[in-house]
Design an enzyme around this catalytic site. Structure first.
Site, PDB file in Angstrom:
ATOM      1  N   ARG A  36       1.859   8.685  -8.775  1.00 22.17           N
ATOM      2  CA  ARG A  36       3.161   8.349  -8.194  1.00 22.17           C
ATOM      3  C   ARG A  36       3.547   6.903  -8.502  1.00 22.17           C
ATOM      4  O   ARG A  36       4.684   6.609  -8.867  1.00 22.17           O
ATOM      5  CB  ARG A  36       3.122   8.569  -6.688  1.00 22.17           C
ATOM      6  CG  ARG A  36       2.959  10.029  -6.274  1.00 22.17           C
ATOM      7  CD  ARG A  36       2.865  10.147  -4.775  1.00 22.17           C
ATOM      8  NE  ARG A  36       2.591  11.522  -4.364  1.00 22.17           N
ATOM      9  CZ  ARG A  36       2.372  11.887  -3.111  1.00 22.17           C
ATOM     10  NH1 ARG A  36       2.396  10.986  -2.148  1.00 22.17           N
ATOM     11  NH2 ARG A  36       2.126  13.152  -2.817  1.00 22.17           N
ATOM     12  N   THR A 101      -4.695  -1.717  -9.389  1.00 19.06           N
ATOM     13  CA  THR A 101      -5.784  -0.869  -8.912  1.00 19.06           C
ATOM     14  C   THR A 101      -6.765  -1.707  -8.102  1.00 19.06           C
ATOM     15  O   THR A 101      -7.119  -2.824  -8.483  1.00 19.06           O
ATOM     16  CB  THR A 101      -6.516  -0.220 -10.094  1.00 19.06           C
ATOM     17  OG1 THR A 101      -5.558   0.447 -10.929  1.00 19.06           O
ATOM     18  CG2 THR A 101      -7.550   0.781  -9.610  1.00 19.06           C
ATOM     19  N   THR A 102      -7.226  -1.156  -6.975  1.00 19.70           N
ATOM     20  CA  THR A 102      -8.168  -1.875  -6.130  1.00 19.70           C
ATOM     21  C   THR A 102      -9.604  -1.686  -6.648  1.00 19.70           C
ATOM     22  O   THR A 102      -9.844  -0.998  -7.628  1.00 19.70           O
ATOM     23  CB  THR A 102      -8.081  -1.375  -4.682  1.00 19.70           C
ATOM     24  OG1 THR A 102      -8.284   0.049  -4.658  1.00 19.70           O
ATOM     25  CG2 THR A 102      -6.720  -1.687  -4.091  1.00 19.70           C
ATOM     26  N   PHE A 130       2.055  -5.393  -4.746  1.00 15.41           N
ATOM     27  CA  PHE A 130       3.195  -5.836  -5.545  1.00 15.41           C
ATOM     28  C   PHE A 130       4.473  -5.997  -4.724  1.00 15.41           C
ATOM     29  O   PHE A 130       5.479  -6.468  -5.250  1.00 15.41           O
ATOM     30  CB  PHE A 130       3.469  -4.831  -6.672  1.00 15.41           C
ATOM     31  CG  PHE A 130       2.494  -4.899  -7.809  1.00 15.41           C
ATOM     32  CD1 PHE A 130       2.483  -5.980  -8.669  1.00 15.41           C
ATOM     33  CD2 PHE A 130       1.581  -3.879  -8.033  1.00 15.41           C
ATOM     34  CE1 PHE A 130       1.599  -6.050  -9.732  1.00 15.41           C
ATOM     35  CE2 PHE A 130       0.688  -3.933  -9.097  1.00 15.41           C
ATOM     36  CZ  PHE A 130       0.696  -5.023  -9.939  1.00 15.41           C
ATOM     37  N   HIS A 157      -2.003   3.494   5.889  1.00 12.39           N
ATOM     38  CA  HIS A 157      -1.649   4.080   4.600  1.00 12.39           C
ATOM     39  C   HIS A 157      -1.710   5.600   4.661  1.00 12.39           C
ATOM     40  O   HIS A 157      -2.235   6.186   5.615  1.00 12.39           O
ATOM     41  CB  HIS A 157      -2.599   3.584   3.500  1.00 12.39           C
ATOM     42  CG  HIS A 157      -2.354   2.168   3.082  1.00 12.39           C
ATOM     43  ND1 HIS A 157      -2.803   1.087   3.814  1.00 12.39           N
ATOM     44  CD2 HIS A 157      -1.695   1.643   2.004  1.00 12.39           C
ATOM     45  CE1 HIS A 157      -2.456  -0.032   3.210  1.00 12.39           C
ATOM     46  NE2 HIS A 157      -1.775   0.269   2.117  1.00 12.39           N
ATOM     47  N   LYS A 161      -5.174   7.716  -0.040  1.00 10.46           N
ATOM     48  CA  LYS A 161      -5.727   6.431  -0.483  1.00 10.46           C
ATOM     49  C   LYS A 161      -7.251   6.507  -0.445  1.00 10.46           C
ATOM     50  O   LYS A 161      -7.831   6.950   0.545  1.00 10.46           O
ATOM     51  CB  LYS A 161      -5.216   5.310   0.416  1.00 10.46           C
ATOM     52  CG  LYS A 161      -5.606   3.911  -0.048  1.00 10.46           C
ATOM     53  CD  LYS A 161      -4.888   2.855   0.770  1.00 10.46           C
ATOM     54  CE  LYS A 161      -5.282   1.445   0.354  1.00 10.46           C
ATOM     55  NZ  LYS A 161      -5.034   1.179  -1.076  1.00 10.46           N
TER      56      LYS A 161
END
Length: 274
Positions: A36, A101-102, A130, A157, A161
């Site tokens: 997404r 990306t984490t 962002f 969240h 996630k």
């Protein structure tokens, strides 16, 4: 219902210094384009006059496409298990990277810093978030934290996630803790002695962080600060993934003139020295 289109994503006036719509477009590749966030980034890049989408990679696609497409910047929006390999590939091949990306812990950041030392002129932005409002909220929380006796973070969240706490919450906790240490602020008081330990959330650099995963949410964070007789709540809500796109575009435009590692959008927004 928020508008899911992205043409307006660049309308907040945060172009990188020196951006010239009449110059040669920045050639951009996206990894994670099937997700997404990746799909929204693809739409935003295609709608920007000064950017050119040259590759949109999905899971399993050959990273060599980035090189063959002569990308200037790679935007990585994949998953924690893949991001380190992807970003090191970009650095080895002289491609700047913007990473949403984490999973970038201290060891990974150190290894990336070493890799960048061998690639002069290449820049990498690791951005826990962002959304411009989220970056500002974190900066505000860090500035306020030294004035209050107690501070805790709640991040909320969607249940898809894969990490907890979120990268944004971890960075907020780190900046809050740093500000409190610099000011000599005592740890937040907590008399808890019995009960289920998890009920008090995770201890992130001395700051309690609570993670909520709930269908219907996108990305939300509250920083709660308290002292005798008063509380302050700093909250940010991303209601649609289009909220992240101005920051993605700012990162793309800025990273090409920022060699080395940049952690967070703060410097590109003028909130701190890089």
């Amino acid at each position: 219902m928020p508008d899911s289109s992205v043409p307006e994503a660049d309308a907040v006036g945060i172009d990188a210094p020196g951006t010239d719509s009449g110059s040669t477009p920045i050639r951009v590749a996206v990894t994670g384009a099937g997700g997404r966030m990746g799909a929204a980034a693809v739409d935003a890049i295609e709608a920007a006059d000064d950017l050119e989408l040259v590759a949109a990679l999905r899971r399993g696609d050959d990273l060599e496409q980035v090189v063959r497409a002569r990308a200037d910047v790679l935007v990585d929006l994949t998953v924690p298990d893949s991001t380190e390999e992807i970003v090191h590939f970009a650095v080895r091949n002289g491609v700047h990277a913007v990473v949403g990306t984490t999973g970038w812990d201290e060891a990974r950041l150190a290894a990336l810093t070493d890799a960048l030392a061998a690639a002069p002129g290449i820049g990498v932005l690791i951005a826990p978030n962002f959304a411009v409002g989220s970056v500002l909220a974190t900066a505000f929380a860090a500035k306020a934290a030294r004035f209050f006796e107690s501070v805790e973070i709640i991040e909320l969240h969607h249940p898809d996630k894969v990490d907890a706490p979120s990268g944004t919450a971890a960075r907020t906790a780190a900046l809050v803790a740093e500000a409190r240490r610099a000011a000599g602020t005592a740890p937040s008081p907590d008399a808890t002695r019995t009960g289920t330990p998890e009920a008090r959330g995770a201890d992130v650099d001395g700051v309690r962080v609570h993670s909520v995963r709930l269908r219907g949410l996108v990305a939300h964070q509250e920083v709660l600060l308290g002292s005798p007789g008063e509380t302050l709540t700093i909250r940010h809500d991303s209601l649609d993934r289009t909220s992240f796109m101005p920051g993605v575009l700012l990162g793309i435009r800025s990273v090409t003139t920022a060699p080395g590692l940049t952690h967070g959008l703060d410097a590109f927004l003028g909130l701190e020295e890089r």
